[in-house]
Design a protein around this motif. Sequence first.
Motif, PDB file in Angstrom:
ATOM      1  N   SER A   1      49.554  53.391  60.194  1.00 48.26           N
ATOM      2  CA  SER A   1      50.962  53.771  60.328  1.00 48.26           C
ATOM      3  C   SER A   1      51.101  54.713  61.510  1.00 48.26           C
ATOM      4  O   SER A   1      50.122  55.310  61.957  1.00 48.26           O
ATOM      5  CB  SER A   1      51.424  54.472  59.054  1.00 48.26           C
ATOM      6  OG  SER A   1      50.574  55.564  58.809  1.00 48.26           O
TER       7      SER A   1
ATOM      8  N   TYR B   1      57.669  58.609  59.817  1.00 45.62           N
ATOM      9  CA  TYR B   1      56.550  57.750  59.421  1.00 45.62           C
ATOM     10  C   TYR B   1      56.972  56.293  59.556  1.00 45.62           C
ATOM     11  O   TYR B   1      58.110  55.935  59.238  1.00 45.62           O
ATOM     12  CB  TYR B   1      56.205  58.073  57.976  1.00 45.62           C
ATOM     13  CG  TYR B   1      55.190  57.174  57.339  1.00 45.62           C
ATOM     14  CD1 TYR B   1      53.837  57.457  57.421  1.00 45.62           C
ATOM     15  CD2 TYR B   1      55.590  56.044  56.624  1.00 45.62           C
ATOM     16  CE1 TYR B   1      52.900  56.647  56.811  1.00 45.62           C
ATOM     17  CE2 TYR B   1      54.656  55.225  56.012  1.00 45.62           C
ATOM     18  CZ  TYR B   1      53.315  55.539  56.107  1.00 45.62           C
ATOM     19  OH  TYR B   1      52.397  54.728  55.503  1.00 45.62           O
TER      20      TYR B   1
ATOM     21  N   TYR C   1      53.048  58.133  62.953  1.00 45.93           N
ATOM     22  CA  TYR C   1      53.577  59.354  62.365  1.00 45.93           C
ATOM     23  C   TYR C   1      53.830  60.342  63.488  1.00 45.93           C
ATOM     24  O   TYR C   1      53.137  60.336  64.504  1.00 45.93           O
ATOM     25  CB  TYR C   1      52.562  59.949  61.381  1.00 45.93           C
ATOM     26  CG  TYR C   1      51.179  59.923  61.956  1.00 45.93           C
ATOM     27  CD1 TYR C   1      50.759  60.885  62.861  1.00 45.93           C
ATOM     28  CD2 TYR C   1      50.303  58.874  61.650  1.00 45.93           C
ATOM     29  CE1 TYR C   1      49.508  60.821  63.435  1.00 45.93           C
ATOM     30  CE2 TYR C   1      49.047  58.810  62.236  1.00 45.93           C
ATOM     31  CZ  TYR C   1      48.657  59.784  63.118  1.00 45.93           C
ATOM     32  OH  TYR C   1      47.419  59.708  63.699  1.00 45.93           O
TER      33      TYR C   1
ATOM     34  N   TRP D   1      59.066  64.826  59.310  1.00 49.05           N
ATOM     35  CA  TRP D   1      57.905  63.944  59.462  1.00 49.05           C
ATOM     36  C   TRP D   1      58.425  62.525  59.539  1.00 49.05           C
ATOM     37  O   TRP D   1      58.986  62.014  58.581  1.00 49.05           O
ATOM     38  CB  TRP D   1      56.985  64.019  58.260  1.00 49.05           C
ATOM     39  CG  TRP D   1      56.397  65.353  57.976  1.00 49.05           C
ATOM     40  CD1 TRP D   1      56.870  66.564  58.375  1.00 49.05           C
ATOM     41  CD2 TRP D   1      55.237  65.599  57.198  1.00 49.05           C
ATOM     42  NE1 TRP D   1      56.078  67.556  57.911  1.00 49.05           N
ATOM     43  CE2 TRP D   1      55.063  66.995  57.170  1.00 49.05           C
ATOM     44  CE3 TRP D   1      54.326  64.798  56.535  1.00 49.05           C
ATOM     45  CZ2 TRP D   1      54.017  67.594  56.496  1.00 49.05           C
ATOM     46  CZ3 TRP D   1      53.298  65.399  55.858  1.00 49.05           C
ATOM     47  CH2 TRP D   1      53.135  66.778  55.846  1.00 49.05           C
TER      48      TRP D   1
END
Lengths: 194, 287
Positions: free
Chosen positions: A75, A155, A77, A153
């Motif tokens: 992923s 993501y 981020y 954050w």
Amino acid sequence: MRKNLILIFIALNIAAVLYSNQTATVQGWWQKPLREYWNHAWARGLNQAINAFGTYANYVGLNQQSAMFAGISRSTYRLVFTGLRDDGWNYPLPIELRPDRGFLNRNFFDHKAAKFHLNIMGNHDVLRRYAAYLCRTYQFKENPYIQSIQVQWIYREIRPREEALLTGFHFSPDSPAHVTQTQSFPCPVEKAVK
Amino acid sequence: MKALSAQVDRFFFDRFDGRICAAFRISTGGLMLLWTLANGPNWCRDYCDDGMLFPTQSWSWVIPAWFAMVALSISYLIGWKSKWCAVALYLLHEQVLVRNQMASNAEQGMFRMQLFYAFFMPIGEHFSLDGRNRHRANHWHQDPEWWQLRTIQFHCCLIYIIGSLNKWTTDVAWQNGDAIYYAMMHEEWAKWPWPKFFYQGWATKTATWGSFVAEASFGLLCWVRDVRPFVTTLLILFHITVALTLDHVGFFSMAMACNLLCFYEWSDFEKLRNRLSLLGERSASPA
């Protein structure tokens, strides 16, 4: 004599590198039998002697671990820092990892940024200190003044390669970049009043 | 037993052309200078007392340290008091690294390692002000012994062997060949302009396994005299490619490439120069 000392020095450096890079499993191999004889002085002495390689490695700078992209994230981020006021006005801070940073910043001056964000992500105390630094740097640069720093954050999951090949996209349109966590850190009030 | 002892003696204590150590000094010195300059704008954020560490606003050694690192890197690069510069740079890099671990990057550890080994190498004998001054003073110097280079060679081999073992055992993407795909799709790390190229199985598997084999085999192949220049050049090209296609790992990757210079012998460059001049002569001469 001189040659033997040199060979010992080389062996010491190799041992220090191996010690610094041992995995938990390897550590278990030599620590488990030692623990069985822990009430014997020789076992504790041997343990200390082995750990001395680590101390030596720390002192001479040979303690780096060779991860070299061993684990690769599935992923993406990143952290986004925004200056906020209570009335809802916001100011995206012109700091590292913003898409509009320009060639030199992205390739040269921000070279530590991705690792830096990875390090501070999830570490509340460091984030608070970094937010305090951002307050000191940007609080009065804009009018109206910034009252707090918001950290988000962001993501986004990367699709498996086979799916990307079939659909033509490595990010799923069903799961766009999303904010998994938001934290706010107030700027010192007395400075904002000035 | 005697034969083994003689082999060991030759391997560690024969003499070699120390000019390769100068190549190591110049490349690492240049890289450290660039690194220090690149950190200039964020230096206070990372290390000053009024940065992200301790908001005390007091005076500290950190800003003079940055200027000292620039000056010492230049001095190290040109080979003026090279050994002293190596020691001073080691201490400064160590202090900076320890001061804020959160702002550390992999190349900082690599610089410390390079400076530690540089202390035992004849880094100032050739292509340096030290060497020129010694030459003017008619100071005779002996070629260095191999152990001075073997130490860093062993360390580099261990880095590749341990790194490869970690890759194979930590992440299944290295085994199924998709590791480079995930690296190239990452928004923050990748700067490859055509990510869709790595959707193709053959492309990502070739890149993943190719890079894995190049790194994993280097620890053994670098000891075979005939193939060493080729595998070393291949791995240097690999590190340059990594620096060009991935963001934020450029300095580390180039530091690794600098280490690899220690696997060449000066005669490799001379052979290459002779071959190139021979090729030039052939192409210039009329058919």
